[in-house]
Scaffold this active site. Structure first.
Site, PDB file in Angstrom:
ATOM      1  N   TYR A 103       0.837  -1.209   0.000  1.00 45.61           N
ATOM      2  CA  TYR A 103       0.000   0.000   0.000  1.00 45.61           C
ATOM      3  C   TYR A 103       0.871   1.258   0.000  1.00 45.61           C
ATOM      4  O   TYR A 103       0.704   2.138  -0.850  1.00 45.61           O
ATOM      5  CB  TYR A 103      -0.904  -0.026   1.230  1.00 45.61           C
ATOM      6  CG  TYR A 103      -1.904   1.105   1.304  1.00 45.61           C
ATOM      7  CD1 TYR A 103      -2.899   1.254   0.348  1.00 45.61           C
ATOM      8  CD2 TYR A 103      -1.864   2.030   2.351  1.00 45.61           C
ATOM      9  CE1 TYR A 103      -3.835   2.281   0.427  1.00 45.61           C
ATOM     10  CE2 TYR A 103      -2.791   3.048   2.441  1.00 45.61           C
ATOM     11  CZ  TYR A 103      -3.777   3.179   1.477  1.00 45.61           C
ATOM     12  OH  TYR A 103      -4.696   4.193   1.568  1.00 45.61           O
ATOM     13  N   TYR A 146      -4.332  -3.319  19.897  1.00 47.56           N
ATOM     14  CA  TYR A 146      -3.028  -3.872  19.527  1.00 47.56           C
ATOM     15  C   TYR A 146      -1.956  -3.103  20.300  1.00 47.56           C
ATOM     16  O   TYR A 146      -1.938  -1.880  20.269  1.00 47.56           O
ATOM     17  CB  TYR A 146      -2.820  -3.755  18.013  1.00 47.56           C
ATOM     18  CG  TYR A 146      -3.832  -4.582  17.265  1.00 47.56           C
ATOM     19  CD1 TYR A 146      -3.610  -5.936  17.038  1.00 47.56           C
ATOM     20  CD2 TYR A 146      -5.042  -4.027  16.834  1.00 47.56           C
ATOM     21  CE1 TYR A 146      -4.554  -6.720  16.383  1.00 47.56           C
ATOM     22  CE2 TYR A 146      -5.995  -4.807  16.181  1.00 47.56           C
ATOM     23  CZ  TYR A 146      -5.746  -6.152  15.964  1.00 47.56           C
ATOM     24  OH  TYR A 146      -6.676  -6.928  15.334  1.00 47.56           O
ATOM     25  N   GLY A 147      -1.087  -3.842  21.022  1.00 47.38           N
ATOM     26  CA  GLY A 147      -0.088  -3.191  21.859  1.00 47.38           C
ATOM     27  C   GLY A 147      -0.755  -2.722  23.139  1.00 47.38           C
ATOM     28  O   GLY A 147      -1.777  -3.281  23.570  1.00 47.38           O
ATOM     29  N   GLN A 175      -0.290   4.031  21.463  1.00 46.15           N
ATOM     30  CA  GLN A 175      -0.010   4.593  20.130  1.00 46.15           C
ATOM     31  C   GLN A 175      -1.160   5.535  19.752  1.00 46.15           C
ATOM     32  O   GLN A 175      -2.299   5.278  20.110  1.00 46.15           O
ATOM     33  CB  GLN A 175       0.221   3.492  19.080  1.00 46.15           C
ATOM     34  CG  GLN A 175      -0.975   2.673  18.660  1.00 46.15           C
ATOM     35  CD  GLN A 175      -1.242   1.465  19.550  1.00 46.15           C
ATOM     36  OE1 GLN A 175      -1.041   1.517  20.754  1.00 46.15           O
ATOM     37  NE2 GLN A 175      -1.731   0.393  18.976  1.00 46.15           N
ATOM     38  N   THR A 176      -0.821   6.596  19.058  1.00 46.70           N
ATOM     39  CA  THR A 176      -1.849   7.610  18.793  1.00 46.70           C
ATOM     40  C   THR A 176      -2.252   7.642  17.320  1.00 46.70           C
ATOM     41  O   THR A 176      -1.496   7.252  16.442  1.00 46.70           O
ATOM     42  CB  THR A 176      -1.360   9.017  19.188  1.00 46.70           C
ATOM     43  OG1 THR A 176      -0.239   9.334  18.383  1.00 46.70           O
ATOM     44  CG2 THR A 176      -1.025   9.097  20.656  1.00 46.70           C
ATOM     45  N   PRO A 200       2.559   2.042  12.811  1.00 39.95           N
ATOM     46  CA  PRO A 200       3.155   3.319  13.222  1.00 39.95           C
ATOM     47  C   PRO A 200       2.772   3.703  14.654  1.00 39.95           C
ATOM     48  O   PRO A 200       1.636   3.483  15.062  1.00 39.95           O
ATOM     49  CB  PRO A 200       2.574   4.326  12.219  1.00 39.95           C
ATOM     50  CG  PRO A 200       1.687   3.583  11.302  1.00 39.95           C
ATOM     51  CD  PRO A 200       1.596   2.167  11.720  1.00 39.95           C
ATOM     52  N   ARG A 229       0.703   9.175  14.457  1.00 41.05           N
ATOM     53  CA  ARG A 229       0.345   9.692  13.131  1.00 41.05           C
ATOM     54  C   ARG A 229      -0.507  10.924  13.389  1.00 41.05           C
ATOM     55  O   ARG A 229      -1.543  10.844  14.019  1.00 41.05           O
ATOM     56  CB  ARG A 229      -0.456   8.602  12.442  1.00 41.05           C
ATOM     57  CG  ARG A 229      -0.577   8.600  10.956  1.00 41.05           C
ATOM     58  CD  ARG A 229       0.678   8.683  10.189  1.00 41.05           C
ATOM     59  NE  ARG A 229       1.271   7.447   9.731  1.00 41.05           N
ATOM     60  CZ  ARG A 229       0.644   6.410   9.219  1.00 41.05           C
ATOM     61  NH1 ARG A 229      -0.643   6.364   9.140  1.00 41.05           N
ATOM     62  NH2 ARG A 229       1.312   5.392   8.790  1.00 41.05           N
TER      63      ARG A 229
HETATM   64  N1  LIG Z   1     -10.517   6.039   4.413  1.00 40.59           N
HETATM   65  C1  LIG Z   1      -9.352   6.506   4.820  1.00 40.59           C
HETATM   66  O1  LIG Z   1      -9.174   6.769   6.013  1.00 40.59           O
HETATM   67  C2  LIG Z   1      -8.247   6.763   3.824  1.00 40.59           C
HETATM   68  C3  LIG Z   1      -7.020   7.211   4.325  1.00 40.59           C
HETATM   69  C4  LIG Z   1      -5.998   7.466   3.437  1.00 40.59           C
HETATM   70  C5  LIG Z   1      -6.194   7.302   2.077  1.00 40.59           C
HETATM   71  N2  LIG Z   1      -7.385   6.859   1.617  1.00 40.59           N
HETATM   72  C6  LIG Z   1      -7.530   6.681   0.167  1.00 40.59           C
HETATM   73  O2  LIG Z   1      -8.807   7.093  -0.269  1.00 40.59           O
HETATM   74  C7  LIG Z   1      -9.265   6.242  -1.322  1.00 40.59           C
HETATM   75  C8  LIG Z   1     -10.623   5.667  -0.974  1.00 40.59           C
HETATM   76  O3  LIG Z   1     -10.519   4.944   0.245  1.00 40.59           O
HETATM   77  P1  LIG Z   1     -11.811   4.321   0.945  1.00 40.59           P
HETATM   78  O4  LIG Z   1     -11.579   4.358   2.396  1.00 40.59           O
HETATM   79  O5  LIG Z   1     -13.011   4.919   0.366  1.00 40.59           O
HETATM   80  O6  LIG Z   1     -11.648   2.806   0.487  1.00 40.59           O
HETATM   81  P2  LIG Z   1     -12.741   1.821  -0.154  1.00 40.59           P
HETATM   82  O7  LIG Z   1     -12.113   0.473  -0.216  1.00 40.59           O
HETATM   83  O8  LIG Z   1     -14.036   1.963   0.550  1.00 40.59           O
HETATM   84  O9  LIG Z   1     -12.915   2.414  -1.614  1.00 40.59           O
HETATM   85  C9  LIG Z   1     -12.016   2.127  -2.654  1.00 40.59           C
HETATM   86  C10 LIG Z   1     -12.822   1.826  -3.899  1.00 40.59           C
HETATM   87  O10 LIG Z   1     -11.919   1.555  -4.985  1.00 40.59           O
HETATM   88  C11 LIG Z   1     -12.450   0.448  -5.719  1.00 40.59           C
HETATM   89  N3  LIG Z   1     -11.353  -0.188  -6.454  1.00 40.59           N
HETATM   90  C12 LIG Z   1     -10.257  -0.789  -5.939  1.00 40.59           C
HETATM   91  N4  LIG Z   1      -9.471  -1.254  -6.933  1.00 40.59           N
HETATM   92  C13 LIG Z   1     -10.089  -0.927  -8.097  1.00 40.59           C
HETATM   93  C14 LIG Z   1      -9.782  -1.125  -9.455  1.00 40.59           C
HETATM   94  N5  LIG Z   1      -8.664  -1.769  -9.853  1.00 40.59           N
HETATM   95  N6  LIG Z   1     -10.643  -0.657 -10.403  1.00 40.59           N
HETATM   96  C15 LIG Z   1     -11.772  -0.005 -10.047  1.00 40.59           C
HETATM   97  N7  LIG Z   1     -12.124   0.217  -8.749  1.00 40.59           N
HETATM   98  C16 LIG Z   1     -11.287  -0.246  -7.795  1.00 40.59           C
HETATM   99  C17 LIG Z   1     -13.075  -0.444  -4.670  1.00 40.59           C
HETATM  100  O11 LIG Z   1     -14.001  -1.379  -5.181  1.00 40.59           O
HETATM  101  C18 LIG Z   1     -13.714   0.586  -3.760  1.00 40.59           C
HETATM  102  O12 LIG Z   1     -15.033   0.895  -4.155  1.00 40.59           O
HETATM  103  C19 LIG Z   1      -8.186   5.188  -1.531  1.00 40.59           C
HETATM  104  O13 LIG Z   1      -7.387   5.581  -2.613  1.00 40.59           O
HETATM  105  C20 LIG Z   1      -7.418   5.232  -0.250  1.00 40.59           C
HETATM  106  O14 LIG Z   1      -6.080   4.851  -0.438  1.00 40.59           O
HETATM  107  C21 LIG Z   1      -8.417   6.568   2.462  1.00 40.59           C
END
Ligand SMILES: NC(=O)c1ccc[n+]([C@@H]2O[C@H](COP(=O)([O-])OP(=O)(O)OC[C@H]3O[C@@H](n4cnc5c(N)ncnc54)[C@H](O)[C@@H]3O)[C@@H](O)[C@H]2O)c1
Length: 318
Positions: A147, A206-207, A211-212, A274, A277
């Protein structure tokens, strides 16, 4: 930002579906491309009657063309530790191939572009709180690297499309966000605790729980995305709530809000978890005039009905 047609990759997920609601609310037409790997149709069924809304079930790692769009919001990627551990290769693919395809769409149609990056780019940070200028402390071969490195690559491709093709990009570095439509078994802190508290199970920490983490309520996060989308900032901007809670404090708040009598159980800390954060959001404050408004207790209360329903649905025999 003049309204037009927006593409949201990953629009059937937690954040993407809230972004659909917000953009439709602002007068946009929205096309979602999502393969439902970690998202759910249920997150967008309330939109299917709207003629301005389209859903295309497709893996964005394959080339795709949904026609002319004015804005690309690239949100597709497994996001929770459970999901990216279960789908490690798919996570690397969507961060790389999927990102190329999303950027190619923006390039082809001269669309603006905003990508959802993550605080995981900072890894297990040695600087605290984390400013956008911090380059991070990431284990490239650890269990979280599928990731973390996918997202760091996503950022690298994004700035390259700006440098080499002049695509009008924005990068949101998202910190832990919670709220309705999260999956209740995705391993993230808030849904884990809410599910356990509402089903009378022990809350697992966990732990030692010292952790914050900082937790941002989803409506604040979406407000940050919209402000960033309308800005001319092309380098990463942290969007998250800077108020820090220990995991133990969070567990206690969940018990308070749910009124649960569940006990707390301590289990060993996973590798590369971590310690701390916390976003430094000075840049978002100054540039976007953005500030999270909903504190953790209020956000948990706003999410309570959703989690109650999700727990009830899970325990109903099919
Ligand atoms: N929720 C959080 O706290 C958080 C924190 C940091 C970053 N993000 C980022 O925000 C974005 C959305 O996160 P989320 O929490 O809504 O996750 P989520 O899993 O609910 O949503 C992700 C969506 O992407 C779709 N997807 C995954 N791979 C795909 C592909 N190859 N083709 C088409 N669709 C695909 C999934 O089906 C899903 O609907 C992500 O990029 C994630 O890395 C989220």
């Amino acid at each position: 930002m003049s309204q037009g047609r927006a593409l949201i990759t990953g629009g059937a997920g937690f954040l993407g579906s809230h972004l659909c609601d917000a953009l439709l609310g602002e007068g946009w037409s929205v096309v979602v491309v999502d393969n439902l790997l970690t998202g759910r149709r249920a997150n967008i069924t309330h939109l299917t009657h709207d003629p301005r809304f389209e859903f295309v079930e497709k893996n964005i790692c394959q080339p795709f063309d949904v026609g002319k769009v004015d804005y690309v919001f690239h949100f597709a990627s497994p996001a929770s530790p459970e999901d990216y551990h279960a789908h490690g290769i798919e996570t690397l693919q969507v961060g790389s191939l999927g990102t190329f395809h999303a950027l190619e769409t923006a390039h082809k149609y001269g669309a603006k572009y905003l990508v959802s990056s993550t605080s995981e780019c900072y890894g297990d940070p040695l600087e605290h709180p984390q400013k956008e200028t911090y380059w991070g402390h990431v284990n490239p071969v650890g269990p979280r690297s599928v990731y973390d490195e996918a997202k760091r690559f996503t950022e690298a491709v994004t700035v390259a499309y700006r440098r080499y093709h002049n695509v009008d990009v924005r990068i949101a570095r998202i910190f832990n966000t919670y709220g309705p439509r999260m999956q209740i078994r995705d391993g993230r802190v808030v849904p884990n605790f809410m599910r356990q508290a509402l089903s009378g199970e022990e809350l697992t920490i966990y732990g030692d729980g010292s952790q914050t983490r900082s937790f941002c309520y989803v409506s604040d996060e979406i407000d940050g995305f919209l402000r960033l989308a309308k800005s001319d900032e092309h380098m990463p901007v942290n969007i998250g709530n800077p108020t820090e809670f220990s995991i133990l404090e969070c567990a206690k708040l969940v018990l308070k809000v749910t009124g649960s009598k569940s006990q707390i159980r301590y289990v060993p800390l996973p590798q590369d978890d971590p310690r701390q954060r916390q976003p430094d959001i000075t840049k978002a404050r100054q540039l976007l005039g953005w500030e999270p408004r909903i504190d953790l207790e209020k956000g948990l209360r706003l999410s309570l009905d959703f989690f109650k329903q999700a727990v009830a649905e899970e325990s109903t025999p099919k």
